[in-house]
Design a protein around this motif. Structure first.
Motif, PDB file in Angstrom:
ATOM      1  N   ASP A   1      -2.376   2.187  -4.659  1.00 41.96           N
ATOM      2  CA  ASP A   1      -2.367   3.552  -4.099  1.00 41.96           C
ATOM      3  C   ASP A   1      -3.213   3.565  -2.822  1.00 41.96           C
ATOM      4  OD1 ASP A   1      -1.045   4.529  -6.366  1.00 41.96           O
ATOM      5  OD2 ASP A   1      -2.906   5.077  -7.381  1.00 41.96           O
ATOM      6  N   ALA A   2      -2.633   4.055  -1.727  1.00 38.03           N
ATOM      7  CA  ALA A   2      -3.414   4.168  -0.483  1.00 38.03           C
ATOM      8  C   ALA A   2      -4.632   5.048  -0.686  1.00 38.03           C
ATOM      9  CB  ALA A   2      -2.534   4.756   0.616  1.00 38.03           C
ATOM     10  N   VAL A   3      -4.522   5.984  -1.640  1.00 35.01           N
ATOM     11  CA  VAL A   3      -5.612   6.946  -1.833  1.00 35.01           C
ATOM     12  C   VAL A   3      -6.662   6.452  -2.843  1.00 35.01           C
ATOM     13  CG1 VAL A   3      -4.266   8.931  -1.089  1.00 35.01           C
ATOM     14  CG2 VAL A   3      -4.216   8.250  -3.501  1.00 35.01           C
TER      15      VAL A   3
ATOM     16  N   VAL B   1       0.859  -1.181   0.000  1.00 32.44           N
ATOM     17  CA  VAL B   1       0.000   0.000   0.000  1.00 32.44           C
ATOM     18  C   VAL B   1       0.898   1.235   0.000  1.00 32.44           C
ATOM     19  CG1 VAL B   1      -1.745   1.273   1.312  1.00 32.44           C
ATOM     20  CG2 VAL B   1      -1.914  -1.220   1.092  1.00 32.44           C
ATOM     21  N   LEU B   2       0.871   1.956  -1.125  1.00 29.31           N
ATOM     22  CA  LEU B   2       1.768   3.116  -1.302  1.00 29.31           C
ATOM     23  C   LEU B   2       1.107   4.357  -0.712  1.00 29.31           C
ATOM     24  CD1 LEU B   2       2.893   2.312  -4.934  1.00 29.31           C
ATOM     25  CD2 LEU B   2       4.341   2.248  -2.888  1.00 29.31           C
ATOM     26  N   ALA B   3       1.666   4.825   0.390  1.00 30.44           N
ATOM     27  CA  ALA B   3       1.098   5.986   1.088  1.00 30.44           C
ATOM     28  C   ALA B   3       2.206   6.970   1.427  1.00 30.44           C
ATOM     29  CB  ALA B   3       0.387   5.530   2.357  1.00 30.44           C
ATOM     30  N   GLY B   4       3.233   7.013   0.575  1.00 26.12           N
ATOM     31  CA  GLY B   4       4.405   7.839   0.906  1.00 26.12           C
ATOM     32  C   GLY B   4       4.309   9.279   0.455  1.00 26.12           C
ATOM     33  N   GLY B   5       3.184   9.669  -0.174  1.00 27.69           N
ATOM     34  CA  GLY B   5       3.084  11.025  -0.721  1.00 27.69           C
ATOM     35  C   GLY B   5       2.686  12.059   0.316  1.00 27.69           C
ATOM     36  N   VAL B   6       2.768  13.334  -0.101  1.00 20.86           N
ATOM     37  CA  VAL B   6       2.416  14.424   0.832  1.00 20.86           C
ATOM     38  C   VAL B   6       1.059  15.039   0.493  1.00 20.86           C
ATOM     39  CG1 VAL B   6       4.793  15.048   1.417  1.00 20.86           C
ATOM     40  CG2 VAL B   6       3.712  16.091  -0.575  1.00 20.86           C
ATOM     41  N   GLY B   7       0.513  14.717  -0.677  1.00 23.20           N
ATOM     42  CA  GLY B   7      -0.806  15.247  -1.048  1.00 23.20           C
ATOM     43  C   GLY B   7      -0.783  16.728  -1.344  1.00 23.20           C
TER      44      GLY B   7
ATOM     45  N   THR C   1       9.612  10.191  -4.321  1.00 26.23           N
ATOM     46  CA  THR C   1       8.662  10.058  -5.441  1.00 26.23           C
ATOM     47  C   THR C   1       7.945   8.710  -5.300  1.00 26.23           C
ATOM     48  OG1 THR C   1      10.279   8.919  -6.812  1.00 26.23           O
ATOM     49  CG2 THR C   1      10.194  11.327  -7.022  1.00 26.23           C
ATOM     50  N   ARG C   2       6.879   8.551  -6.094  1.00 24.50           N
ATOM     51  CA  ARG C   2       6.131   7.287  -6.015  1.00 24.50           C
ATOM     52  C   ARG C   2       7.025   6.111  -6.397  1.00 24.50           C
ATOM     53  NH1 ARG C   2       3.075   3.694  -8.496  1.00 24.50           N
ATOM     54  NH2 ARG C   2       0.976   3.232  -7.741  1.00 24.50           N
ATOM     55  N   THR C   3       7.840   6.298  -7.448  1.00 19.69           N
ATOM     56  CA  THR C   3       8.705   5.185  -7.857  1.00 19.69           C
ATOM     57  C   THR C   3       9.734   4.866  -6.771  1.00 19.69           C
ATOM     58  OG1 THR C   3       9.848   6.809  -9.221  1.00 19.69           O
ATOM     59  CG2 THR C   3       8.537   5.205 -10.385  1.00 19.69           C
TER      60      THR C   3
END
Ligand SMILES: Nc1ccn([C@@H]2O[C@H](COP(=O)(O)OP(=O)(O)OP(=O)(O)O)[C@@H](O)[C@H]2O)c(=O)n1
Ligand SMILES: C[C@](O)(CO)[C@H](O)COP(=O)(O)O
Length: 426
Positions: free
Chosen positions: A114-116, A16-22, A91-93
């Motif tokens: 994507d977590a979102v 579950v990719l949740a590493g972004g800042v939005g 980054t996502r990658t």
């Protein structure tokens, strides 16, 4: 010589990719921690993966500085499949690459999500996981209902590709671990990659392992990505749309649970039929507008049963009782039940009334009170794992739903903050 049996099933890991800042959402905290329909976005997503029988293990990549929030959610919700919460990359990658490193080298199937995308449906996860058993790379996608154009220099239309061949790419995206690792190693070794990054994992595999076909699995229109502020409103509405076919529990489904019912003989009978230890108080036993009487009745039930898992507050039987039952009574029942339900991580179910024609203002006013109370309590109690829902009679409901049976289905479900339409008896 014995014929070889079928290949053993590989372990399937959900990442579950949740590493972004939005950034596009514009909040101080990452958007995956925003609360919609009573829970954080990542919590909705993790709950779907946790419940998916095809998923053996989950790894979460979280924005640096926010891993403790996810660990807390995992502990509170008892998500047993979550094996690690790892800091994501810039980054996502990079987050994906960190996930692949965390998985080690033992071969497995990996579903990156994507977590979102909290509205991912179990059938989409199952479709990807099953396709991945026999294919090395899969992606969830749906046809485009918009015409898509390619913009040229100066925002001039350069090309309109044939829409029939276009797909909108979603997640999960699934790969054999050795394949996606190899593609990423090649990408990281390519000096041009940073100036031409991929926007998804499929893009990395397609570019660096073009020899491997990526199979398209049907995604779904609901599986939207929460990206911009408007998406929060859309996702919240979609999350509140309870499927018409709520699971209707059978005998034994409520075994071992204590259900306290105020003034709703129908729900008490159905809960008892499902095996619950039911403590029912009719209007003649307890008037819910009497806070002390409600507290005393609950204390008695808790003492007898040792715990209280579910509390149901019934609807008024006549317009004269509407405010007393649905407004004052619902508040009294909620106040008295709170402590027991926090202890059991239980469930409060409120019922809105259907009043005879000629009482539209009264019906609207008490229904408003009950539904607003449901939403407020669901939000306030969610951190302690307590669910709060409301059954609301709807005239001409498209798919008729018997209130008592629906009530038992809701008690067993994971829903919270929902106002669920049931057939009106009038
Ligand atoms: N460094 C990053 C960036 C994104 N993601 C995750 O990839 C998914 C899709 O990314 P996106 O919607 O772009 O999220 P953000 O990067 O947070 O959004 P923004 O681009 O607006 O900052 C999200 O679940 C996001 O948390 C990630 O794991 N690591
Ligand atoms: C992976 C993805 O969700 C597929 O549509 C999308 O490419 C992610 O893009 P984002 O800009 O990181 O949201």
């Amino acid at each position: 010589m014995a014929t070889p049996g079928p290949e053993p099933r590989r372990r399937t890991v959900g990442v579950v990719l949740a590493g972004g800042v939005g950034q596009r959402m514009g909040h101080d905290t990452p958007k995956q921690l925003l609360r919609i329909a009573g829970r954080t976005i990542i919590e909705h997503t993790l709950a779907v993966f946790e419940a998916a029988p095809e998923i053996d293990e989950i790894v979460v990549l979280m924005t640096p500085g926010f891993t403790a929030e996810v660990e807390d959610i995992v502990a509170r919700r008892g998500f047993r499949k979550v094996a690690a919460v790892v800091e994501g990359g810039a980054t996502r990658t990079e987050s994906t690459w960190r996930a692949l490193r965390a998985l080690g080298t033992e071969e497995c199937d990996v579903l990156l999500h994507d977590a979102v995308r909290p509205l991912v449906e179990p059938h989409v996860i199952a479709g990807c996981a099953e396709a991945l058993r026999t294919r090395p790379a899969v992606v969830a996608a749906i046809p485009s209902s918009d015409t898509i154009m390619v913009a040229g220099p100066g925002e001039v239309v350069e090309e309109i590709p044939d829409r029939a061949r276009l797909r909108r790419v979603q997640t999960p995206q699934g790969f054999r671990l050795s394949l996606v690792r190899d593609a990423y190693e090649r990408a990281l070794a390519d000096p041009d990659f940073p100036s031409r990054p991929a926007t998804d994992d499929c893009g990395v595999v397609l570019r660096y392992r073009p020899d491997v076909p990526i199979f398209i699995v049907p995604g779904s229109e609901r599986n939207m990505k929460v990206t911009h502020p408007v998406d929060v409103t859309i996702a919240e509405s979609l999350l509140r749309l309870v499927p018409a076919a709520l699971p209707l529990p059978g005998p034994g489904a409520l075994d071992g649970r204590t259900v306290v019912v105020f003034g709703d003989a129908g729900v008490a009978a159905v809960a008892g039929g499902c095996g619950a230890d039911v403590h029912a108080f009719s209007r003649a036993d307890v008037r819910v507008e009497d806070a002390a009487a409600v507290a005393e009745a609950l204390a008695r039930a808790a003492k007898d049963a040792g715990r209280v898992d579910h509390v149901v507050c019934g609807a008024p039987e006549s317009p004269a009782e509407a405010v007393a039952v649905s407004h004052v009574g619902a508040l009294n029942v909620a106040g008295a039940a709170e402590g027991y339900l926090r202890e059991s991580r239980g469930h409060l179910l409120l019922r809105a009334p259907a009043l005879p024609a000629g009482e539209p203002a009264l019906e609207a006013s008490v229904t408003g009170a009950v539904t607003a109370l449901t939403e407020a309590l669901a939000r306030a109690w969610a951190p302690d794992g307590v669910r709060v829902n409301c059954l609301r009679p709807v005239r001409d409901l498209a798919a008729p739903r018997d209130a008592a049976r629906a009530a038992a289905g809701v008690l067993l479900s994971d829903l919270t903050g929902q106002v669920i339409g049931v057939s009106a008896d009038l």
